[in-house]
Every structure is written in C-alpha cells, then in structure tokens.
Write a protein that holds these residues in place. Structure first.
Motif, PDB file in Angstrom:
ATOM      1  N   LEU A 167     -24.672  62.384  53.760  1.00  0.00           N
ATOM      2  CA  LEU A 167     -23.913  62.451  52.518  1.00  0.00           C
ATOM      3  C   LEU A 167     -23.302  61.092  52.188  1.00  0.00           C
ATOM      4  O   LEU A 167     -22.962  60.307  53.077  1.00  0.00           O
ATOM      5  CB  LEU A 167     -22.833  63.522  52.624  1.00  0.00           C
ATOM      6  CG  LEU A 167     -23.383  64.964  52.667  1.00  0.00           C
ATOM      7  CD1 LEU A 167     -22.313  65.936  53.157  1.00  0.00           C
ATOM      8  CD2 LEU A 167     -23.911  65.385  51.296  1.00  0.00           C
ATOM      9  N   ILE A 168     -23.164  60.819  50.893  1.00  0.00           N
ATOM     10  CA  ILE A 168     -22.835  59.483  50.401  1.00  0.00           C
ATOM     11  C   ILE A 168     -21.332  59.292  50.216  1.00  0.00           C
ATOM     12  O   ILE A 168     -20.644  60.180  49.705  1.00  0.00           O
ATOM     13  CB  ILE A 168     -23.573  59.239  49.062  1.00  0.00           C
ATOM     14  CG1 ILE A 168     -25.092  59.171  49.313  1.00  0.00           C
ATOM     15  CG2 ILE A 168     -23.085  57.967  48.382  1.00  0.00           C
ATOM     16  CD1 ILE A 168     -25.928  59.115  48.043  1.00  0.00           C
ATOM     17  N   GLY A 169     -20.854  58.107  50.631  1.00  0.00           N
ATOM     18  CA  GLY A 169     -19.463  57.738  50.381  1.00  0.00           C
ATOM     19  C   GLY A 169     -18.809  57.096  51.585  1.00  0.00           C
ATOM     20  O   GLY A 169     -19.289  57.220  52.719  1.00  0.00           O
ATOM     21  N   ASP A 170     -17.689  56.399  51.353  1.00  0.00           N
ATOM     22  CA  ASP A 170     -16.928  55.812  52.449  1.00  0.00           C
ATOM     23  C   ASP A 170     -16.286  56.897  53.302  1.00  0.00           C
ATOM     24  O   ASP A 170     -15.964  56.688  54.469  1.00  0.00           O
ATOM     25  CB  ASP A 170     -15.855  54.866  51.898  1.00  0.00           C
ATOM     26  CG  ASP A 170     -14.974  55.542  50.850  1.00  0.00           C
ATOM     27  OD1 ASP A 170     -15.522  56.264  49.986  1.00  0.00           O
ATOM     28  OD2 ASP A 170     -13.749  55.350  50.884  1.00  0.00           O
ATOM     29  N   THR A 171     -16.121  58.062  52.712  1.00  0.00           N
ATOM     30  CA  THR A 171     -15.688  59.264  53.417  1.00  0.00           C
ATOM     31  C   THR A 171     -16.409  60.436  52.751  1.00  0.00           C
ATOM     32  O   THR A 171     -17.129  60.246  51.771  1.00  0.00           O
ATOM     33  CB  THR A 171     -14.163  59.427  53.330  1.00  0.00           C
ATOM     34  OG1 THR A 171     -13.761  60.539  54.147  1.00  0.00           O
ATOM     35  CG2 THR A 171     -13.694  59.674  51.891  1.00  0.00           C
ATOM     36  N   LEU A 172     -16.238  61.640  53.258  1.00  0.00           N
ATOM     37  CA  LEU A 172     -16.886  62.799  52.641  1.00  0.00           C
ATOM     38  C   LEU A 172     -16.008  63.342  51.511  1.00  0.00           C
ATOM     39  O   LEU A 172     -14.857  63.706  51.736  1.00  0.00           O
ATOM     40  CB  LEU A 172     -17.136  63.897  53.673  1.00  0.00           C
ATOM     41  CG  LEU A 172     -18.156  63.590  54.763  1.00  0.00           C
ATOM     42  CD1 LEU A 172     -18.351  64.810  55.652  1.00  0.00           C
ATOM     43  CD2 LEU A 172     -19.490  63.155  54.166  1.00  0.00           C
ATOM     44  N   TYR A 173     -16.559  63.368  50.322  1.00  0.00           N
ATOM     45  CA  TYR A 173     -15.839  63.891  49.155  1.00  0.00           C
ATOM     46  C   TYR A 173     -16.244  65.349  48.954  1.00  0.00           C
ATOM     47  O   TYR A 173     -17.005  65.689  48.061  1.00  0.00           O
ATOM     48  CB  TYR A 173     -16.149  63.029  47.927  1.00  0.00           C
ATOM     49  CG  TYR A 173     -15.596  61.632  48.046  1.00  0.00           C
ATOM     50  CD1 TYR A 173     -14.304  61.337  47.607  1.00  0.00           C
ATOM     51  CD2 TYR A 173     -16.335  60.614  48.632  1.00  0.00           C
ATOM     52  CE1 TYR A 173     -13.769  60.054  47.732  1.00  0.00           C
ATOM     53  CE2 TYR A 173     -15.810  59.327  48.766  1.00  0.00           C
ATOM     54  CZ  TYR A 173     -14.538  59.060  48.322  1.00  0.00           C
ATOM     55  OH  TYR A 173     -14.010  57.792  48.452  1.00  0.00           O
ATOM     56  N   THR A 174     -15.723  66.210  49.832  1.00  0.00           N
ATOM     57  CA  THR A 174     -16.188  67.591  49.870  1.00  0.00           C
ATOM     58  C   THR A 174     -15.849  68.358  48.592  1.00  0.00           C
ATOM     59  O   THR A 174     -16.473  69.382  48.303  1.00  0.00           O
ATOM     60  CB  THR A 174     -15.595  68.332  51.084  1.00  0.00           C
ATOM     61  OG1 THR A 174     -14.171  68.158  51.080  1.00  0.00           O
ATOM     62  CG2 THR A 174     -16.150  67.772  52.375  1.00  0.00           C
ATOM     63  N   GLU A 175     -14.895  67.846  47.811  1.00  0.00           N
ATOM     64  CA  GLU A 175     -14.572  68.526  46.547  1.00  0.00           C
ATOM     65  C   GLU A 175     -15.748  68.476  45.566  1.00  0.00           C
ATOM     66  O   GLU A 175     -15.797  69.265  44.617  1.00  0.00           O
ATOM     67  CB  GLU A 175     -13.317  67.910  45.908  1.00  0.00           C
ATOM     68  CG  GLU A 175     -13.468  66.470  45.439  1.00  0.00           C
ATOM     69  CD  GLU A 175     -13.178  65.436  46.508  1.00  0.00           C
ATOM     70  OE1 GLU A 175     -13.008  64.253  46.137  1.00  0.00           O
ATOM     71  OE2 GLU A 175     -13.129  65.796  47.710  1.00  0.00           O
ATOM     72  N   ASN A 176     -16.697  67.571  45.808  1.00  0.00           N
ATOM     73  CA  ASN A 176     -17.872  67.473  44.925  1.00  0.00           C
ATOM     74  C   ASN A 176     -18.956  68.491  45.258  1.00  0.00           C
ATOM     75  O   ASN A 176     -19.897  68.674  44.488  1.00  0.00           O
ATOM     76  CB  ASN A 176     -18.497  66.070  45.027  1.00  0.00           C
ATOM     77  CG  ASN A 176     -17.614  64.996  44.428  1.00  0.00           C
ATOM     78  OD1 ASN A 176     -16.844  65.264  43.511  1.00  0.00           O
ATOM     79  ND2 ASN A 176     -17.718  63.786  44.955  1.00  0.00           N
ATOM     80  N   TYR A 177     -18.829  69.129  46.427  1.00  0.00           N
ATOM     81  CA  TYR A 177     -19.919  69.974  46.904  1.00  0.00           C
ATOM     82  C   TYR A 177     -19.680  71.421  46.504  1.00  0.00           C
ATOM     83  O   TYR A 177     -18.708  72.032  46.929  1.00  0.00           O
ATOM     84  CB  TYR A 177     -20.073  69.809  48.420  1.00  0.00           C
ATOM     85  CG  TYR A 177     -20.262  68.355  48.805  1.00  0.00           C
ATOM     86  CD1 TYR A 177     -21.007  67.500  47.986  1.00  0.00           C
ATOM     87  CD2 TYR A 177     -19.668  67.819  49.940  1.00  0.00           C
ATOM     88  CE1 TYR A 177     -21.168  66.159  48.314  1.00  0.00           C
ATOM     89  CE2 TYR A 177     -19.828  66.480  50.277  1.00  0.00           C
ATOM     90  CZ  TYR A 177     -20.583  65.660  49.445  1.00  0.00           C
ATOM     91  OH  TYR A 177     -20.740  64.332  49.764  1.00  0.00           O
ATOM     92  N   LYS A 178     -20.587  71.914  45.677  1.00  0.00           N
ATOM     93  CA  LYS A 178     -20.419  73.241  45.065  1.00  0.00           C
ATOM     94  C   LYS A 178     -21.635  74.115  45.335  1.00  0.00           C
ATOM     95  O   LYS A 178     -22.752  73.626  45.441  1.00  0.00           O
ATOM     96  CB  LYS A 178     -20.276  73.098  43.543  1.00  0.00           C
ATOM     97  CG  LYS A 178     -19.193  72.117  43.076  1.00  0.00           C
ATOM     98  CD  LYS A 178     -17.828  72.774  43.070  1.00  0.00           C
ATOM     99  CE  LYS A 178     -16.768  71.982  42.323  1.00  0.00           C
ATOM    100  NZ  LYS A 178     -16.694  70.570  42.580  1.00  0.00           N
ATOM    101  N   GLY A 179     -21.369  75.423  45.390  1.00  0.00           N
ATOM    102  CA  GLY A 179     -22.454  76.381  45.510  1.00  0.00           C
ATOM    103  C   GLY A 179     -22.651  76.843  46.947  1.00  0.00           C
ATOM    104  O   GLY A 179     -21.833  76.563  47.836  1.00  0.00           O
ATOM    105  N   ASN A 180     -23.755  77.554  47.173  1.00  0.00           N
ATOM    106  CA  ASN A 180     -24.060  78.106  48.486  1.00  0.00           C
ATOM    107  C   ASN A 180     -25.559  78.012  48.718  1.00  0.00           C
ATOM    108  O   ASN A 180     -26.348  78.373  47.848  1.00  0.00           O
ATOM    109  CB  ASN A 180     -23.587  79.560  48.566  1.00  0.00           C
ATOM    110  CG  ASN A 180     -23.628  80.097  49.983  1.00  0.00           C
ATOM    111  OD1 ASN A 180     -24.669  80.167  50.606  1.00  0.00           O
ATOM    112  ND2 ASN A 180     -22.472  80.502  50.495  1.00  0.00           N
TER     113      ASN A 180
END
Length: 204
Positions: A128-141
């Motif tokens: 996953l992309i980023g200097d850290t994990l931006y989990t708020e961007n991850y949606k769905g199942n």
C-alpha cells in the motif's frame, strides 16, 4: 488520453478479465508477456500504459501529496479501465488484478480503495502507498477475494514491513490472503510466485 493495450479474448466475448499493471520504467507489453505463464487462456487481458513509463515519480513510501497529481491520475485511470470492462458485461467477481513492483503498489492501493468481491488480486513485490498507511481511504469488503502477495526479504524498493502491513489491511477487509516472503530474491517475478498465482488466484 487513456492508453490501454488489450490481448487475449476480446472484452466483448470474454467472461473474465485480467488488468495487468506494469512497473516503473517498463511498459504494458512487458507485463502482458507474463500472461503466457498464467492460467488465463480464456481471459481478456487489459494492460494500461503509464505516461513516461512511470505511474508516479517518487518512491511509493513518499507522502501521497509528493506523488500528486500522478497518483490520483493513475488511480482514476484504473477506475476507468474497470468501468470499461464492466460496460462489456463482465462483473466484478470476474475481474482480476495483477501488478509488479510499482504496478503492484498501484494494484494494492486501488483495490484497497475500491474493495469488492473480485476474481482475485496478485501483488508481485508491492504494498500500500504512502509514508504511512492511510486506512481511512480504504473502503468496502473483499468478501473472500483470493489475494496472493509475493516479495523478497530484503527488497531494495519494497520493505517487508510494508508488505506485511498490507497483508493485515487486506485481511481485515475480508480478503483471503496468501503471503510468501522469499529470502534474497532478485527484484523480479519468480517461477514459484507464478505457480502460487495460478494455484491460488487463477485456479480453474
């Protein structure tokens, strides 16, 4: 301008489609050649081409803002590709993704932001992309989507810690993940990774 190369069965006739995403400095034709080793004989193969052969300029571990507008453009292109495939009557659970290196990072990021019951996801050395994990961007199942991730320990471009963190995010989002970490593997795609992708994702 959308630049997409297709191969295999035509989208109009295929029941399944595989989106193949090339790495930095490579081309759509390069990643398409991997299909020769995969169990995808009856698939439509769709390989988008990055402008200048790179999806975004800096490392995938840079802040997302540093890779803009390229990152958003790349994600938007993949959304268009999925939409085009669906407009040909191929449903999401018959759409598959495969990427290598920078393309694997883009594959992980796009599918996590648009999680659904896909046919399968193959991530060859990426996270996953980023200097850290931006989990708020991850949606769905992912609803049990099979996901295979292969990487090397170490890999010059992709830290193992980011790969294992990616595995955890995908599992929490309902994916059925298999991760294999190879000791001192070159930055390439190994035969064992191909074998696992066929067995776990492209299973007939």
């Amino acid at each position: 301008m959308k630049n997409v190369i297709t191969a295999g069965v035509s989208l109009a006739e295929a029941e399944k489609a595989l989106i193949m995403i090339h790495g930095r400095g490579a081309a759509a034709q390069d990643i398409l050649s991997i299909a020769n080793y995969l169990d995808v004989e009856n698939f439509a193969l769709v390989a988008p081409q990055a402008a200048g052969n790179t999806w975004y300029p800096l490392s995938f571990l840079a802040t997302p803002q540093q890779n803009e507008p390229y990152l958003s453009n790349a994600l938007s292109l993949l959304a268009d590709v999925v939409s085009d495939i669906e407009s040909n009557g191929i449903v999401k659970n018959n759409i598959y993704f495969l990427g290598f290196s920078q393309g694997a990072c883009l594959t992980a990021e796009f599918t996590a932001r648009n999680a659904a019951k896909y046919g399968g996801v193959v991530i060859f050395t990426g996270g996953l992309i980023g200097d850290t994990l931006y989990t708020e961007n991850y949606k769905g199942n992912f609803a049990g989507t099979p996901v295979f991730i292969g990487t090397s320990n170490p890999d010059f471009h992709v830290p193992v810690a980011r790969v294992t963190a990616t595995e955890e995010v995908f599992k929490k989002m309902g994916a059925h993940v298999t991760l294999k970490i190879y000791e001192n593997m070159p930055h390439t795609i190994s035969q064992d990774e191909i074998d696992n992708a066929n067995k776990l994702v492209f299973k007939k």
